[in-house]
Design an enzyme around this catalytic site. Structure first.
Site, PDB file in Angstrom:
ATOM      1  N   ASN A 278      -3.178   6.453   5.769  1.00  0.00           N
ATOM      2  CA  ASN A 278      -2.516   5.580   6.740  1.00  0.00           C
ATOM      3  C   ASN A 278      -1.012   5.808   6.789  1.00  0.00           C
ATOM      4  OD1 ASN A 278      -2.876   3.406   8.669  1.00  0.00           O
ATOM      5  ND2 ASN A 278      -1.806   2.089   7.219  1.00  0.00           N
TER       6      ASN A 278
ATOM      7  N   HIS B 128      -3.221  -9.394  10.648  1.00  0.00           N
ATOM      8  CA  HIS B 128      -3.976  -8.689  11.692  1.00  0.00           C
ATOM      9  C   HIS B 128      -4.992  -9.593  12.391  1.00  0.00           C
ATOM     10  CE1 HIS B 128      -2.098  -4.982  10.566  1.00  0.00           C
ATOM     11  NE2 HIS B 128      -2.597  -5.021   9.338  1.00  0.00           N
TER      12      HIS B 128
ATOM     13  N   LYS C 203       0.813  -1.214   0.000  1.00  0.00           N
ATOM     14  CA  LYS C 203       0.000   0.000   0.000  1.00  0.00           C
ATOM     15  C   LYS C 203       0.850   1.268   0.000  1.00  0.00           C
ATOM     16  CE  LYS C 203      -2.186  -1.015   3.861  1.00  0.00           C
ATOM     17  NZ  LYS C 203      -1.577  -2.327   4.136  1.00  0.00           N
TER      18      LYS C 203
END
Length: 422
Positions: free
Chosen positions: A109, A156, A86
């Site tokens: 982010n 995650h 990303k």
């Protein structure tokens, strides 16, 4: 406005009080949440807590910073999500828009939060933002003009209840798009393809394998757009100065988004010149003799570490940290093909040893200094020492960036020590 924080103290407390923010520190009280008009949650805070339940029962809306900011920015949003890649792709897209002379702001982010872009936003501002699953799970109306989903792998799982919940959070990037919007998706990723079926946006595919009849891919020495039997050349592969095949895939994805947005090929190519990637992402650190050192501290999950290991020959990988889930055995195949050894570090060292010790030699290190030293010995005379942890950093370090910096410091210390001894 009230800011409620579980810690007793934090760095910005004085500045916030000066700005008129009321602070509630050292814990959360139900009354604060129940009497709120709106609750904006930090991405790091799970919303499955009793204080949030009582607020919901009182009809209080609970959203995240990304959702709040998206309601106020005036320009179109280009959102990039995925398990890995990303940050690199977001940064590269910002460069491509800037090369085309667009008014562009990059963040989310990474870097500048979208909320910090609101004041400077105009209808002509393109907001290129990296968006995480933590940010997306609290969205309600968030609607990107172009949404890119790079890839998906287990990650995650220390935060999301299961893989399905993690995938569902990622898929929210498409949830509010309309027929005039665009969704750029990885045609080779089954989860991305399944979760993007039936969406309202126009779906555009890119393919790391090149197996699409319509979409973006690598054909020989060029990144191209394929339409049936026609190939439109976009970017020469020679312009890409990033390390690793998976980095080339990020460039293909960025080219797809830029093409949809009307960025000319000249600007795409110019944006790549001199772009060597981000710190802590496949970052060349240097050499000691013929042994190379590479810092991929941001490879915080198994899939990212697998891709890193696949990029080199003669690899000695530093693997471990705080385990987030996934299957470390997925590193067995790339290590069998390319590896010379593994240095197991951090809390996950026993898991690393158990998963990999019958494929390559595994040595456990009690510090980064010890890990770098062991890895250098194992990599000689001409191998690659690769920090690809496949885990979070929070056992030994405050974040992946500190882990990467310490790795680089230890490489430099070893280099200087070797120079003195010669």
């Amino acid at each position: 406005m009230v800011l409620t924080e579980s810690r007793q103290t934090f760095d910005d407390a004085a500045r916030l009080r000066q700005a008129g923010v009321e602070l509630e520190v050292g814990g959360h009280t139900s009354a604060t949440f129940e009497n709120a008009d709106l609750i904006v949650v930090s991405p790091g805070v799970p919303t499955e807590q009793p204080v949030f339940d009582s607020a919901r029962r009182n009809g209080v809306e609970i959203i995240g910073e990304l959702e709040l900011a998206s309601r106020w920015v005036k320009g179109p949003i280009v959102a990039i999500t995925g398990t890995k890649g990303k940050s690199t792709t977001t940064t590269l897209l910002g460069r491509m828009f800037a090369e085309d002379g667009r008014d562009v702001m990059v963040g989310g982010n990474i870097g500048v939060p979208l909320s910090a872009q609101v004041e400077a936003s105009t209808p002509d501002t393109v907001h290129v933002v990296e968006v995480s699953s933590f940010q997306l799970e609290t969205t309600v109306t968030f609607r990107p003009w172009i949404a890119l989903w790079l890839n998906f792998a287990d990650d995650h799982l220390d935060r999301h209840p299961d893989v399905g919940a993690y995938a569902a959070a990622k898929a929210r990037v498409f949830a509010n798009q309309q027929a005039t919007d665009w969704a750029v998706v990885n045609a080779d990723d089954p989860t991305v393809m399944a979760r993007s079926r039936g969406i309202a946006a126009q779906r555009v595919m890119f393919s790391p394998s090149g197996d699409v009849s319509e979409g973006f891919l690598v054909d020989g020495d060029w990144i191209v757009k394929r339409t049936g039997t026609t190939l439109e050349r976009l970017i020469p592969v020679s312009a890409v100065e990033l390390t690793g095949r998976h980095m080339l895939n990020n460039v293909v994805a960025a080219a797809a988004v830029a093409t949809v947005a009307g960025v000319p090929t000249r600007a795409m190519t110019h944006a790549l010149r001199g772009f060597h990637g981000l710190e802590h992402v496949m970052e060349p650190v240097g050499r000691i003799g013929d042994v190379r050192f590479v810092n991929d501290s941001k490879a915080t999950n198994v899939e990212a570490a697998r891709r890193s290991i696949d990029s080199f020959e003669g690899v000695v990988a530093l693997v471990g940290g705080r385990f987030k889930g996934g299957d470390l055995r997925e590193l067995r195949a790339p290590l069998a093909a390319h590896g010379r050894g593994v240095i197991a570090i951090g809390e996950a060292a026993p898991l690393v040893r158990e998963a990999l010790q019958d494929v390559v030699p595994v040595v456990t290190a009690a510090s980064m200094r010890e890990a770098v030293s062991h890895a250098y010995v194992a990599a000689r005379p001409d191998g690659v020492v690769l920090l690809a942890p496949a885990c979070a950093s929070f056992d030994w370090f405050k974040d992946y960036a500190e882990r990467g910096r310490v790795f680089k410091e230890e490489v430099e210390r070893l280099r200087v020590q070797g120079t003195r001894e010669r």
